[in-house]
Design an enzyme around this catalytic site. Structure first.
Site, mmCIF file in Angstrom:
data_model
loop_
_atom_site.group_PDB
_atom_site.id
_atom_site.type_symbol
_atom_site.label_atom_id
_atom_site.label_comp_id
_atom_site.label_asym_id
_atom_site.label_seq_id
_atom_site.Cartn_x
_atom_site.Cartn_y
_atom_site.Cartn_z
ATOM 1 N N ALA A 175 -11.857 -7.054 11.172
ATOM 2 C CA ALA A 175 -10.661 -7.428 10.432
ATOM 3 C C ALA A 175 -9.406 -6.854 11.075
ATOM 4 C CB ALA A 175 -10.775 -6.964 8.981
ATOM 5 N N LYS A 176 -9.466 -5.601 11.492
ATOM 6 C CA LYS A 176 -8.284 -4.970 12.072
ATOM 7 C C LYS A 176 -7.942 -5.538 13.449
ATOM 8 C CE LYS A 176 -6.848 -2.088 8.920
ATOM 9 N NZ LYS A 176 -5.500 -2.194 8.327
ATOM 10 N N ARG A 222 0.465 5.712 -1.683
ATOM 11 C CA ARG A 222 -0.143 6.933 -1.160
ATOM 12 C C ARG A 222 -0.122 6.914 0.364
ATOM 13 N NH1 ARG A 222 -5.479 6.007 0.482
ATOM 14 N NH2 ARG A 222 -6.281 3.940 -0.026
ATOM 15 N N SER A 268 -5.953 -0.840 13.636
ATOM 16 C CA SER A 268 -6.711 0.411 13.666
ATOM 17 C C SER A 268 -7.326 0.651 15.032
ATOM 18 C CB SER A 268 -7.822 0.386 12.617
ATOM 19 O OG SER A 268 -8.598 1.562 12.695
ATOM 20 N N TYR A 292 -14.679 -3.659 9.186
ATOM 21 C CA TYR A 292 -13.335 -3.097 9.326
ATOM 22 C C TYR A 292 -12.802 -3.338 10.735
ATOM 23 C CZ TYR A 292 -9.669 0.521 9.187
ATOM 24 O OH TYR A 292 -8.485 1.199 9.242
ATOM 25 N N GLY A 299 0.820 -1.205 0.000
ATOM 26 C CA GLY A 299 0.000 0.000 0.000
ATOM 27 C C GLY A 299 0.852 1.252 0.000
ATOM 28 N N ALA A 300 1.960 1.202 -0.739
ATOM 29 C CA ALA A 300 2.968 2.264 -0.657
ATOM 30 C C ALA A 300 2.805 3.358 -1.694
ATOM 31 C CB ALA A 300 4.363 1.645 -0.782
ATOM 32 N N ASP A 316 -1.656 -7.072 -6.055
ATOM 33 C CA ASP A 316 -2.934 -7.072 -5.356
ATOM 34 C C ASP A 316 -2.818 -8.085 -4.231
ATOM 35 O OD1 ASP A 316 -5.504 -7.309 -4.403
ATOM 36 O OD2 ASP A 316 -6.435 -7.593 -6.366
#
Length: 246
Positions: free
Chosen positions: A160-161, A16, A144, A157, A13-14, A63
């Site tokens: 999952a986190k 942005r 998160s 979310y 995820g690099a 991906d």
């Protein structure tokens, strides 16, 4: 300015936000960085920025929901750089994170798990032999505060986190014997752009900067300075939860 001199790092995820800031800081600190994301065009911009600043970077389109692409990406990095010392699992799909518990479908939950703990597990497994061979491997996973707080409307979310945090604790116990530390980062950062995000509700009354507030914490965990921390959740959040994440 050479805290990662000679190290090889993968950042997912690099293209942005926090991932981009982390990749650029790692390169500035001497690491050879593999910039992973789904969009080649965005990857190329980050690689160009790193190279223009005198750093070393390799762009890899990947991906992380596809296990074959994860394996291919890791092999590409090892072929180019000869190993892996640091893995930063930052990528996540933000398109399907909102749902109440009552309305949550298994399909939506599965998507969050595929892009979170399942993908992170696969990247960790693929990188493990090289992290172990490094003798001082580092894994930094992004969880998160939403999951810690049980944020309303973000059921899939949150789940999952929190699973990412459980994965991190389990791997920290198991991989300590291999000389690998595994930690979480739970940031509060301005990744929305300007006025689009929610107002800050932390003690410092501001969202963190990916470059100034979050990436340096990831650097700390990746460097020798963080060698005696494993299984922890670090919270660069400006005082959002005040130590309750543990």
């Amino acid at each position: 300015m050479a805290r990662l001199n000679g190290k090889i790092a993968i950042v997912t995820g690099a293209s942005r936000g926090i991932g981009r800031a982390t990749a650029k800081l790692f390169a500035a600190e001497g690491a050879r960085v593999a910039v992973l994301s789904r969009t080649a065009e965005h990857i190329d911009r980050v690689v160009a920025d790193i190279q223009a600043a005198g750093g070393t970077a390799l762009g890899v389109a990947c991906d992380i929901a596809d296990p074959a692409q994860i394996d291919a990406a890791v092999k590409q990095v090892v072929a180019a750089y000869g190993g892996i010392d640091i893995l930063v699992n930052n990528a996540f799909d933000p398109m399907a994170v909102s749902s109440s518990v009552l309305e949550l479908s298994v399909e939506q939950l599965q998507r969050n798990f595929e892009m979170g703990p399942i993908a992170y597990l696969r990247t960790m497994q693929a990188c493990h032999p090289y992290l172990k061979a490094s003798g001082a491997g580092r894994v930094i996973n992004f969880a998160s505060l939403a999951g810690v707080l049980g944020m309303v409307g973000y059921g899939p979310y949150n789940m999952a986190k929190e699973a990412v945090r459980a994965l991190t604790r389990s791997a920290a116990r198991e991989w300590g014997a291999d000389g690998i530390t595994v930690n979480n980062v739970l940031p509060v950062a301005d990744t929305w752009g300007g006025a689009d995000g929610p107002p800050p509700s932390n003690a410092l009354a501001r969202h963190g900067s990916p470059e100034e507030d979050i990436a340096p914490v990831v650097l700390f965990l990746a460097s020798k300075d963080g060698q005696y921390l494993t299984g922890y959740s670090l919270t660069p959040d400006g005082g959002q939860i005040i130590d309750s994440a543990r």
